[in-house]
Design a protein around this motif. Structure first.
Motif, PDB file in Angstrom:
ATOM      1  N   THR A 126       0.828  -1.205   0.000  1.00 33.38           N
ATOM      2  CA  THR A 126       0.000   0.000   0.000  1.00 33.38           C
ATOM      3  C   THR A 126       0.860   1.252   0.000  1.00 33.38           C
ATOM      4  OG1 THR A 126      -1.653  -1.201   1.299  1.00 33.38           O
ATOM      5  CG2 THR A 126      -1.858   1.191   1.202  1.00 33.38           C
ATOM      6  N   LEU A 127       1.817   1.300   0.897  1.00 32.37           N
ATOM      7  CA  LEU A 127       2.660   2.481   1.042  1.00 32.37           C
ATOM      8  C   LEU A 127       3.441   2.769  -0.234  1.00 32.37           C
ATOM      9  CD1 LEU A 127       4.009   1.825   4.652  1.00 32.37           C
ATOM     10  CD2 LEU A 127       2.038   3.224   3.959  1.00 32.37           C
ATOM     11  N   GLU A 128       3.983   1.717  -0.846  1.00 34.05           N
ATOM     12  CA  GLU A 128       4.754   1.902  -2.076  1.00 34.05           C
ATOM     13  C   GLU A 128       3.856   2.304  -3.246  1.00 34.05           C
ATOM     14  OE1 GLU A 128       6.955  -1.683  -2.690  1.00 34.05           O
ATOM     15  OE2 GLU A 128       8.557  -1.082  -1.314  1.00 34.05           O
ATOM     16  N   SER A 129       2.659   1.757  -3.282  1.00 33.52           N
ATOM     17  CA  SER A 129       1.746   2.058  -4.386  1.00 33.52           C
ATOM     18  C   SER A 129       1.308   3.518  -4.385  1.00 33.52           C
ATOM     19  CB  SER A 129       0.513   1.155  -4.318  1.00 33.52           C
ATOM     20  OG  SER A 129       0.857  -0.202  -4.516  1.00 33.52           O
ATOM     21  N   PHE A 130       1.188   4.100  -3.182  1.00 38.41           N
ATOM     22  CA  PHE A 130       0.676   5.465  -3.086  1.00 38.41           C
ATOM     23  C   PHE A 130       1.710   6.462  -2.569  1.00 38.41           C
ATOM     24  CE2 PHE A 130      -2.923   2.536  -2.750  1.00 38.41           C
ATOM     25  CZ  PHE A 130      -3.623   2.937  -3.877  1.00 38.41           C
ATOM     26  N   ASP A 131       2.981   6.039  -2.567  1.00 40.96           N
ATOM     27  CA  ASP A 131       4.088   6.943  -2.240  1.00 40.96           C
ATOM     28  C   ASP A 131       3.903   7.647  -0.901  1.00 40.96           C
ATOM     29  OD1 ASP A 131       5.372   6.354  -4.690  1.00 40.96           O
ATOM     30  OD2 ASP A 131       4.122   7.817  -5.723  1.00 40.96           O
ATOM     31  N   LEU A 132       3.617   6.870   0.134  1.00 42.48           N
ATOM     32  CA  LEU A 132       3.433   7.424   1.474  1.00 42.48           C
ATOM     33  C   LEU A 132       4.258   6.627   2.482  1.00 42.48           C
ATOM     34  CD1 LEU A 132      -0.442   7.940   1.452  1.00 42.48           C
ATOM     35  CD2 LEU A 132       1.256   9.777   1.558  1.00 42.48           C
ATOM     36  N   THR A 133       4.654   7.281   3.571  1.00 45.47           N
ATOM     37  CA  THR A 133       5.271   6.570   4.679  1.00 45.47           C
ATOM     38  C   THR A 133       4.156   6.054   5.582  1.00 45.47           C
ATOM     39  OG1 THR A 133       5.378   8.516   6.116  1.00 45.47           O
ATOM     40  CG2 THR A 133       7.232   8.150   4.601  1.00 45.47           C
ATOM     41  N   PHE A 134       4.494   5.172   6.495  1.00 49.45           N
ATOM     42  CA  PHE A 134       3.482   4.644   7.407  1.00 49.45           C
ATOM     43  C   PHE A 134       2.875   5.774   8.236  1.00 49.45           C
ATOM     44  CE2 PHE A 134       1.869   2.649  11.240  1.00 49.45           C
ATOM     45  CZ  PHE A 134       1.204   1.540  10.737  1.00 49.45           C
ATOM     46  N   ASP A 135       3.722   6.673   8.768  1.00 44.47           N
ATOM     47  CA  ASP A 135       3.215   7.775   9.589  1.00 44.47           C
ATOM     48  C   ASP A 135       2.299   8.695   8.797  1.00 44.47           C
ATOM     49  OD1 ASP A 135       4.489   6.947  11.859  1.00 44.47           O
ATOM     50  OD2 ASP A 135       6.222   8.257  11.628  1.00 44.47           O
ATOM     51  N   GLU A 136       2.640   8.953   7.542  1.00 44.37           N
ATOM     52  CA  GLU A 136       1.788   9.795   6.704  1.00 44.37           C
ATOM     53  C   GLU A 136       0.440   9.128   6.454  1.00 44.37           C
ATOM     54  OE1 GLU A 136       5.190  12.096   4.007  1.00 44.37           O
ATOM     55  OE2 GLU A 136       4.383  10.148   3.368  1.00 44.37           O
ATOM     56  N   PHE A 137       0.473   7.825   6.222  1.00 46.96           N
ATOM     57  CA  PHE A 137      -0.756   7.118   5.887  1.00 46.96           C
ATOM     58  C   PHE A 137      -1.730   7.088   7.062  1.00 46.96           C
ATOM     59  CE2 PHE A 137      -3.641   3.747   4.867  1.00 46.96           C
ATOM     60  CZ  PHE A 137      -3.774   3.818   3.498  1.00 46.96           C
ATOM     61  N   VAL A 138      -1.235   6.787   8.253  1.00 47.85           N
ATOM     62  CA  VAL A 138      -2.152   6.649   9.394  1.00 47.85           C
ATOM     63  C   VAL A 138      -2.662   7.996   9.904  1.00 47.85           C
ATOM     64  CG1 VAL A 138      -1.200   4.433  10.109  1.00 47.85           C
ATOM     65  CG2 VAL A 138      -0.238   6.539  11.052  1.00 47.85           C
ATOM     66  N   ARG A 139      -2.231   9.093   9.294  1.00 48.79           N
ATOM     67  CA  ARG A 139      -2.805  10.397   9.620  1.00 48.79           C
ATOM     68  C   ARG A 139      -3.985  10.740   8.704  1.00 48.79           C
ATOM     69  NH1 ARG A 139       2.734  12.231  10.712  1.00 48.79           N
ATOM     70  NH2 ARG A 139       2.948  12.974   8.571  1.00 48.79           N
ATOM     71  N   LEU A 140      -4.208   9.918   7.684  1.00 52.40           N
ATOM     72  CA  LEU A 140      -5.281  10.193   6.728  1.00 52.40           C
ATOM     73  C   LEU A 140      -6.634   9.747   7.266  1.00 52.40           C
ATOM     74  CD1 LEU A 140      -3.630   8.909   3.412  1.00 52.40           C
ATOM     75  CD2 LEU A 140      -3.839  11.295   4.179  1.00 52.40           C
ATOM     76  N   LEU A 141      -7.661  10.517   6.962  1.00 48.33           N
ATOM     77  CA  LEU A 141      -9.034  10.092   7.237  1.00 48.33           C
ATOM     78  C   LEU A 141      -9.472   9.163   6.116  1.00 48.33           C
ATOM     79  CD1 LEU A 141     -10.671  13.482   8.316  1.00 48.33           C
ATOM     80  CD2 LEU A 141      -9.764  11.667   9.782  1.00 48.33           C
ATOM     81  N   SER A 142     -10.133   8.074   6.445  1.00 46.85           N
ATOM     82  CA  SER A 142     -10.517   7.125   5.403  1.00 46.85           C
ATOM     83  C   SER A 142     -11.565   7.693   4.459  1.00 46.85           C
ATOM     84  CB  SER A 142     -11.029   5.826   6.031  1.00 46.85           C
ATOM     85  OG  SER A 142     -12.153   6.079   6.852  1.00 46.85           O
ATOM     86  N   SER A 143     -12.295   8.707   4.914  1.00 38.55           N
ATOM     87  CA  SER A 143     -13.308   9.320   4.046  1.00 38.55           C
ATOM     88  C   SER A 143     -12.676  10.013   2.844  1.00 38.55           C
ATOM     89  CB  SER A 143     -14.152  10.322   4.832  1.00 38.55           C
ATOM     90  OG  SER A 143     -13.343  11.346   5.379  1.00 38.55           O
ATOM     91  N   THR A 144     -11.379  10.334   2.925  1.00 40.80           N
ATOM     92  CA  THR A 144     -10.711  11.018   1.816  1.00 40.80           C
ATOM     93  C   THR A 144     -10.415  10.085   0.647  1.00 40.80           C
ATOM     94  OG1 THR A 144      -8.499  10.648   2.762  1.00 40.80           O
ATOM     95  CG2 THR A 144      -9.648  12.676   3.390  1.00 40.80           C
TER      96      THR A 144
END
Length: 211
Positions: free
Chosen positions: A122-140
């Motif tokens: 997931t992280l590699e597919s969307f160019d995000l770090t783990f910390d960046e990803f878990v700050r996202l709201l799933s509604s986005t």
């Protein structure tokens, strides 16, 4: 041991609580996950983000594996690779499918659904770090359009009430990247006591817009 799935204590907690989890290997074309992954499990070692080895993430990884097994009647990983929580977490993190989870978190504006987990694919597919990803709201992961959000919420509520939902031809977006879920499963998570603990999505195949 697989534990019975719990149910939400309050079905009015907001359908938004289901997360969308995705994870795929980087392959050409539609990025369809390789079918023979089971035979290659012994090589699913790769790089492991230390954040997934914290106590709470080890528990979450076990919850994802056991909830998927119970709900979907199949295994994400062969039992012989689940000899310890650490090994299970490392194998899940390096799994070829996209895998994401979310749960409700309290914020200044009330309760919102935030991502709690994403594996390496997931992280590699969307160019995000783990910390960046878990700050996202799933509604986005869905456009702000009211109809699109309503359709997403309907899927989340249906899964909460009735169990796993198969996903196909579902448009989503993460980190500015539009993609189409071609083959995925959304399911409920339960903690070690069988209490509802959010939702998870396993995506076996997807394609980016324009690919």
């Amino acid at each position: 041991m697989v534990r019975p799935m719990g149910q939400a204590s309050n079905l009015d907690v907001g359908v938004d609580i289901a997360f969308i989890g995705l994870n795929l290997p980087k392959e050409s074309g539609s990025r369809r996950c390789r079918s023979g992954w089971v035979s290659k499990c012994s090589r699913m070692e790769g790089t492991t983000d230390e954040r997934i080895l914290s106590t709470d993430k080890l528990k979450l990884a076990r919850s994802i594996l056991e909830s998927y097994s119970f709900s979907c009647r199949e295994e994400l990983l062969p039992p012989e690779y689940l000899t310890s929580d650490r090994q299970a977490a490392e194998m899940l993190f390096n799994h070829p499918y996209i895998i994401m989870a979310h749960d409700r978190c309290e914020s200044e504006s009330g309760y919102e659904n935030s991502f709690t987990y994403a594996n390496k694919t997931t992280l590699e597919s969307f160019d995000l770090t783990f910390d960046e990803f878990v700050r996202l709201l799933s509604s986005t992961t869905t456009t702000a359009d009211e109809n699109a959000q309503a359709e997403r919420n309907q899927i989340l509520r249906k899964t909460m009430l009735l169990g796993p939902t198969q996903l196909s031809n579902e448009p989503r977006q993460i980190n500015g990247k539009d993609f189409l879920i071609e083959d995925g499963t959304l399911f409920n998570l339960a903690d070690s006591k069988g209490i509802y603990a959010g939702q998870c999505v396993v995506i076996r195949s997807f394609s980016f817009a324009g690919s």
